[in-house]
Design an enzyme around this catalytic site. Sequence first.
Site, short mmCIF file in Angstrom:
data_model
loop_
_atom_site.label_atom_id
_atom_site.label_comp_id
_atom_site.label_asym_id
_atom_site.label_seq_id
_atom_site.Cartn_x
_atom_site.Cartn_y
_atom_site.Cartn_z
N CYS A 94 29.05 -27.25 -31.87
CA CYS A 94 28.69 -28.36 -32.75
C CYS A 94 29.91 -29.23 -32.97
O CYS A 94 31.01 -28.72 -33.20
CB CYS A 94 28.18 -27.82 -34.09
SG CYS A 94 27.66 -29.10 -35.25
N HIS A 138 20.02 -30.09 -38.28
CA HIS A 138 21.02 -30.89 -38.99
C HIS A 138 20.35 -31.77 -40.06
O HIS A 138 20.83 -31.87 -41.19
CB HIS A 138 21.79 -31.79 -38.03
CG HIS A 138 23.03 -31.18 -37.47
ND1 HIS A 138 24.00 -30.60 -38.25
CD2 HIS A 138 23.48 -31.08 -36.19
CE1 HIS A 138 24.99 -30.16 -37.48
NE2 HIS A 138 24.69 -30.43 -36.22
N HIS A 183 18.45 -28.01 -32.58
CA HIS A 183 19.77 -28.04 -33.21
C HIS A 183 19.91 -29.30 -34.06
O HIS A 183 20.38 -29.25 -35.21
CB HIS A 183 20.84 -28.00 -32.12
CG HIS A 183 22.26 -28.03 -32.61
ND1 HIS A 183 23.12 -26.95 -32.47
CD2 HIS A 183 22.99 -29.01 -33.23
CE1 HIS A 183 24.30 -27.27 -32.99
NE2 HIS A 183 24.25 -28.51 -33.44
N GLU A 184 19.51 -30.45 -33.50
CA GLU A 184 19.68 -31.72 -34.21
C GLU A 184 18.70 -31.86 -35.39
O GLU A 184 19.07 -32.37 -36.45
CB GLU A 184 19.52 -32.90 -33.25
CG GLU A 184 20.55 -32.93 -32.11
CD GLU A 184 21.99 -32.86 -32.60
OE1 GLU A 184 22.30 -33.41 -33.67
OE2 GLU A 184 22.82 -32.24 -31.90
#
Length: 202
Positions: free
Chosen positions: A122, A169, A165-166
Amino acid sequence: MLLSSTKFKAEYMITMDDIVREGDSVLRTVAEPVQMPLQAEDQEALQCMMQFLKNSQDPEVSAKFKLRSGVGLSANQIGLLKRMFVMYLRDDKGNMVEHAWVNPKVISHSVAMIYLPESEGCLSVDRPVHGFVPRYESVKVKGYNMTGKEVVMKFKGYQAIVVQHEIDHLDGIMFYDRINEENPFKLPQGVEIRSLYEQKSR
């Protein structure tokens, strides 16, 4: 470190100095839905974010400006609490593709799961993190693109990992939150799960 998206004009060049690092509360805050129709300042911020990914993967530019290579970037990683992110990576055929997502939502996913054997990285995390991060093997995402058009797309494999993953976030979740605390290399029980590279070789 909350910022106004007016900083990120189309000609602005994002560097590692703009990337919010772990420990900042912005990365633990759920991002707000983006106002539609898409405003010009949000479009320009997305363009800046995409250009950063391209620069970070260019050997000369990344060396000159000391950029860490990245394949995905969410708005809160540059201090904007808005539900949008960009991806720049290879598709299943080896072609470079770019995706900009606004107000993305996973509307369905596979039962089977995958993980990266080397763990995930990351741009907001400057230390090595070891452990398996379980992800769905495929996801279907609904949202808007950079022009404000509604889009539905299905991703699998590595692209699906990046998407998840995004989106994490945007929900204030870091990838290492999904690693088993007691045993970082323990995988979920009762579910089909394999290494991404095992999946590729099938």
